[in-house]
Design a protein around this motif. Structure first.
Motif, mmCIF file in Angstrom:
data_model
loop_
_atom_site.group_PDB
_atom_site.id
_atom_site.type_symbol
_atom_site.label_atom_id
_atom_site.label_comp_id
_atom_site.label_asym_id
_atom_site.label_seq_id
_atom_site.Cartn_x
_atom_site.Cartn_y
_atom_site.Cartn_z
ATOM 1 N N MET A 36 33.383 45.200 34.013
ATOM 2 C CA MET A 36 32.874 43.999 34.677
ATOM 3 C C MET A 36 33.623 42.753 34.232
ATOM 4 O O MET A 36 33.862 41.823 35.016
ATOM 5 N N LEU A 37 34.020 42.710 32.964
ATOM 6 C CA LEU A 37 34.665 41.516 32.414
ATOM 7 C C LEU A 37 36.080 41.294 32.917
ATOM 8 O O LEU A 37 36.584 40.165 32.880
ATOM 9 N N ALA A 38 36.741 42.351 33.364
ATOM 10 C CA ALA A 38 38.179 42.291 33.625
ATOM 11 C C ALA A 38 38.605 41.088 34.474
ATOM 12 O O ALA A 38 39.536 40.369 34.101
ATOM 13 N N PRO A 39 37.963 40.796 35.603
ATOM 14 C CA PRO A 39 38.424 39.656 36.405
ATOM 15 C C PRO A 39 38.064 38.296 35.829
ATOM 16 O O PRO A 39 38.580 37.273 36.285
ATOM 17 N N HIS A 40 37.226 38.274 34.807
ATOM 18 C CA HIS A 40 36.754 37.004 34.246
ATOM 19 C C HIS A 40 37.587 36.513 33.058
ATOM 20 O O HIS A 40 37.448 35.358 32.657
ATOM 21 N N VAL A 41 38.395 37.395 32.494
ATOM 22 C CA VAL A 41 39.217 37.001 31.343
ATOM 23 C C VAL A 41 40.461 36.295 31.871
ATOM 24 O O VAL A 41 41.468 36.921 32.201
ATOM 25 N N GLN A 42 40.345 34.975 31.993
ATOM 26 C CA GLN A 42 41.394 34.156 32.604
ATOM 27 C C GLN A 42 41.571 32.871 31.798
ATOM 28 O O GLN A 42 40.634 32.402 31.136
#
Length: 268
Positions: A36-42
């Protein structure tokens, strides 16, 4: 008497086949949380906001975080950036382009602990950082591949060291993997710089984590004044991956494989 299996060999709990199913559920949820976190680590995102996402995800799935309240810790994850080896505390720190981050979660599902961590890239990272992540994942998988009945605990660390030394990086020796199941931390301690043929014999039903920490520089660390955050003493980059596994009759089972196939560095 509690509901824990009380059979131990060399101090290490031996679990039943029914226990494997409990660990599968916990491990699957922990891995899904990291997916779930993958697209949020920016770049531009704070580590505290990532921790909030983790907290909400775990609660929304009827579980709870093992780290909240553990020895006074108040967060649902540890988020360790760049030269932080482990136990980084979520905060208002904003991710910058080129940062690398280890995110470590432990969820409790029906009393069973699913513990896993992965490396993430924020934006475009330097080649040396990307390579360190690749080598660390390779080392973890080499350690896991050494697991089978009749092998020894030291075989895991020996396999990890072989990969690390071949790639001229160091293995942190002062933190280790651990047994788990219905308890967060149990025997055995899984040292990531072991010697082949040494240590307790592995038997079906043993559950533990394998979570090597590799540094670009020296293996030495120091703990900051917060009492949690461990950093490389020479300020070089560090990386870590972690899986929870069980020893089976044939070899091993990874409980925390990504449902979305996002567990390797190249997919994050």
């Amino acid at each position: 008497m509690d509901t824990l299996t009380d059979k131990r060999v060399n101090g290490i709990r031996i679990h039943t086949e029914e226990d494997f199913e409990g660990m599968r559920k916990a491990g699957r949820l922990a891995a899904a949380c990291l997916d779930m976190l993958a697209p949020h680590v920016q770049p531009g995102v704070t580590t505290a906001s990532l921790d909030d996402l983790i907290r909400e995800f775990v609660l929304d799935h009827g579980a709870h975080s093992a780290t909240i309240g553990y020895r006074g810790y108040r967060h649902a994850s540890c988020i360790s950036l760049n030269h932080v080896i482990c136990h980084g505390i979520p905060s208002d720190r904003v991710l910058k382009d080129g940062d690398i981050a280890n995110i470590d979660v432990t969820v409790v599902v029906d009393g069973w602990h699913g513990d896993t961590s992965r490396m993430y890239k924020a934006g475009e990272v330097k080649r040396k950082a990307s390579r360190l992540m690749d080598v660390t994942h390779e080392a973890m998988m080499a350690g896991i591949a050494a697991v089978k009945p009749g092998a020894h605990l030291g075989d895991i660390g020996a396999a990890i060291v072989e990969i690390a030394h071949k790639n001229r990086v160091s293995v942190v020796e002062d933190f280790c993997g651990h047994g788990l199941g219905r308890v967060f931390h149990d025997e055995p301690s899984v040292v990531h710089a072991g010697r082949k043929g040494y240590g307790p014999e592995l038997l079906p039903g043993m559950f533990f984590t394998i979570e090597p920490m590799l540094n670009l520089g020296k293996k030495d660390h120091k703990v900051l004044s917060d009492g949690w955050t461990a950093v490389t003493r020479d300020s070089t980059l560090s990386a870590q991956f972690e899986h929870s596994i069980g020893v089976t009759e044939e070899g091993y089972e990874i409980f925390t494989t990504s449902p979305a196939g996002l567990h390797t560095p190249h997919t994050l």
